[in-house]
Design an enzyme around this catalytic site. Structure first.
Site, PDB file in Angstrom:
ATOM      1  N   LYS A   1      78.823  68.433  80.107  1.00 34.13           N
ATOM      2  CA  LYS A   1      77.797  68.825  79.143  1.00 34.13           C
ATOM      3  C   LYS A   1      77.116  70.111  79.597  1.00 34.13           C
ATOM      4  O   LYS A   1      76.857  70.304  80.782  1.00 34.13           O
ATOM      5  CB  LYS A   1      76.781  67.693  78.985  1.00 34.13           C
ATOM      6  CG  LYS A   1      75.767  67.899  77.858  1.00 34.13           C
ATOM      7  CD  LYS A   1      74.871  66.675  77.727  1.00 34.13           C
ATOM      8  CE  LYS A   1      73.861  66.832  76.594  1.00 34.13           C
ATOM      9  NZ  LYS A   1      73.009  65.637  76.435  1.00 34.13           N
TER      10      LYS A   1
ATOM     11  N   SER B   1      72.831  63.676  71.975  1.00 33.12           N
ATOM     12  CA  SER B   1      73.048  65.109  72.046  1.00 33.12           C
ATOM     13  C   SER B   1      74.331  65.497  72.795  1.00 33.12           C
ATOM     14  O   SER B   1      74.732  66.666  72.782  1.00 33.12           O
ATOM     15  CB  SER B   1      71.860  65.766  72.753  1.00 33.12           C
ATOM     16  OG  SER B   1      71.733  65.295  74.090  1.00 33.12           O
TER      17      SER B   1
ATOM     18  N   SER C   1      71.599  59.664  74.345  1.00 35.46           N
ATOM     19  CA  SER C   1      72.468  60.825  74.134  1.00 35.46           C
ATOM     20  C   SER C   1      73.861  60.712  74.725  1.00 35.46           C
ATOM     21  O   SER C   1      74.707  61.567  74.460  1.00 35.46           O
ATOM     22  CB  SER C   1      71.787  62.090  74.666  1.00 35.46           C
ATOM     23  OG  SER C   1      70.697  62.436  73.852  1.00 35.46           O
TER      24      SER C   1
END
Length: 425
Positions: free
Chosen positions: A30, A105, A129
């Site tokens: 990420k 996310s 997330s």
């Protein structure tokens, strides 16, 4: 396929050691996790050109375990979103249905695994997330106990809530990645020794005989009918394998979304104050006038959702409103923790839908932020209580993935891995 789905912000090749438990495995990371010499943007124009001078602890541990990093995955800007549509670099699409969102996310991380662009992925979970995109993309995501995995090198959003977590195609794969990154770190004072010697991958044996699973009514209320039916069928399968299910009540979780967003936004308003064009981030270039530079920098650098959360968090912390909002949210957080502690005195794990809805269509939720916030109703209580949880595919509803969330007591990762592997079987 990654280009069609907009999975990676930066594609790269960071080779791991020649041997190790993850040798030969590819990992997407990420884009809020620092990688030395490789751009780390947090999905924001504010950090468009930022290249960290060091690796996050989890990235070092990936290399030591033999894994190869293949790209920095797209994400909602600074982790603020449920759909990976708030990224300054465009929305990521769901590999299951490209007209739908992958969740957020950590949507790029989950999409990379679901699309076969990476064997494994790292995300971060502040209020769901990791688990939300895992559920929406039909893969496995683990949110570890707060303190099990180092946050050193993770760009902060809400320090008291967030944890880095693994994503994989199977429970065993995700657990093996957790084995590689877990453990205390002198660079992160919040890490703990508990669980450091565990073997999470070995716990994926599918043995739930005699396990007691609590089913909280509150986490099923308001969920889509197809989601409820799919999750209930998965719980029935666990019963058929020898688990016992009992209905439990967690009345405090009805206040979790409100408490979570007050706390998370308050911490975000403090953490993101550093991005002023002087210390960090994009500069608007108004030479000689600091006030204009500061205002212009944040206007240009931050997207609408990040600005909204900074403003709301600043308001909640302001004089005259701190006790009315922030203190009450912390009181609710203590109540949620107490509810979970009392429930875990009687059950081994707690089961619920990961998300109360199926994946949104692209653009569906952008005009209604409240709708997106409420979609986090089942995941935010876990972060408020600093507990571990896993999302495992429970099946499909109308051709779309549905995730089953299994929650454990603090440092109860082995329990949730074992139960989740039984769902797979």
């Amino acid at each position: 396929m990654s280009a069609d789905l907009n999975i990676f912000i930066t594609e790269t090749e960071i080779a791991g050691a020649d041997d190790g438990p993850l040798a030969g495995k590819t990992v997407a990371v990420k884009d809020n996790i620092s990688t030395e010499g490789v751009r780390t943007t947090c999905g924001s124009a504010m950090l468009d050109d930022y290249v960290p001078p060091y690796d996050a602890t989890v990235v070092e541990r990936l290399a030591d375990a033999g894994a190869d990093v293949v790209g920095k995955a797209n994400m909602d800007e600074f982790g603020m979103g449920t759909t990976t549509e708030t990224s300054a670099f465009g929305a990521t699409r769901n590999p299951v249905d490209p007209e739908r969102v992958p969740g957020g996310s950590s949507g790029g991380s989950a999409a990379a695994v679901a699309a076969g662009e990476a064997d494994l992925a790292l995300g971060s979970d502040t209020g769901g997330s990791v688990r939300c995109p895992a559920a929406f993309c039909g893969v496995v995501g683990i949110k570890p106990t707060y303190g099990l995995v180092s946050r050193y090198g993770l760009v902060a959003y809400a320090n008291s809530l967030e944890q880095i977590g693994p994503i994989g195609n199977t429970v065993e794969d995700a657990a093996a990645l957790l084995d590689a990154i877990a453990g205390p770190d002198p660079n992160d004072a919040t890490t703990r020794d508990e669980g450091a010697d565990s073997n999470y991958a070995a716990a994926a044996d599918g043995d739930v005989d005699g396990m007691t699973i609590g089913v909280p009514t509150e986490l099923f209320e308001g969920a889509d009918e197809g989601v409820v039916e799919t999750v209930e069928a998965a719980i029935d399968d666990l019963e058929a394998q020898g688990a016992e299910t009992v209905e439990v009540s967690l009345p405090s979780v009805e206040h979790a979304v409100e408490a979570y967003y007050v706390i998370a936004m308050s911490e975000a308003s403090s953490n993101l104050a550093r991005f002023d064009g002087v210390r960090y981030g994009h500069s608007a270039g108004h030479e000689g006038n600091w006030n204009e530079t500061f205002a212009g920098t944040r206007e240009e650098g931050f997207g609408a959702e990040v600005k909204r959360r900074i403003l709301l968090g600043t308001y909640a912390l302001s004089a005259g409103y701190h006790d009315k909002y922030y203190k009450k949210a912390q009181d609710a957080r203590a109540w949620i923790r107490q509810d979970f502690e009392e429930t875990f005195a009687d059950v081994d794990v707690i089961a619920s839908p990961t998300m109360p809805v199926k994946p949104f269509e692209l653009g569906e939720g952008l005009e209604d932020p409240l709708k997106l916030y409420l979609a986090d109703a089942n995941t935010t209580p876990v972060n408020l209580a600093n507990l571990p949880a896993i999302s495992v595919p429970a099946g499909e509803s109308e051709g779309l993935p549905v995730g089953l969330q299994l929650i454990g007591p603090q440092f109860g990762e082995e329990r949730i891995v074992r139960a989740a592997s039984a769902v797979e079987e």
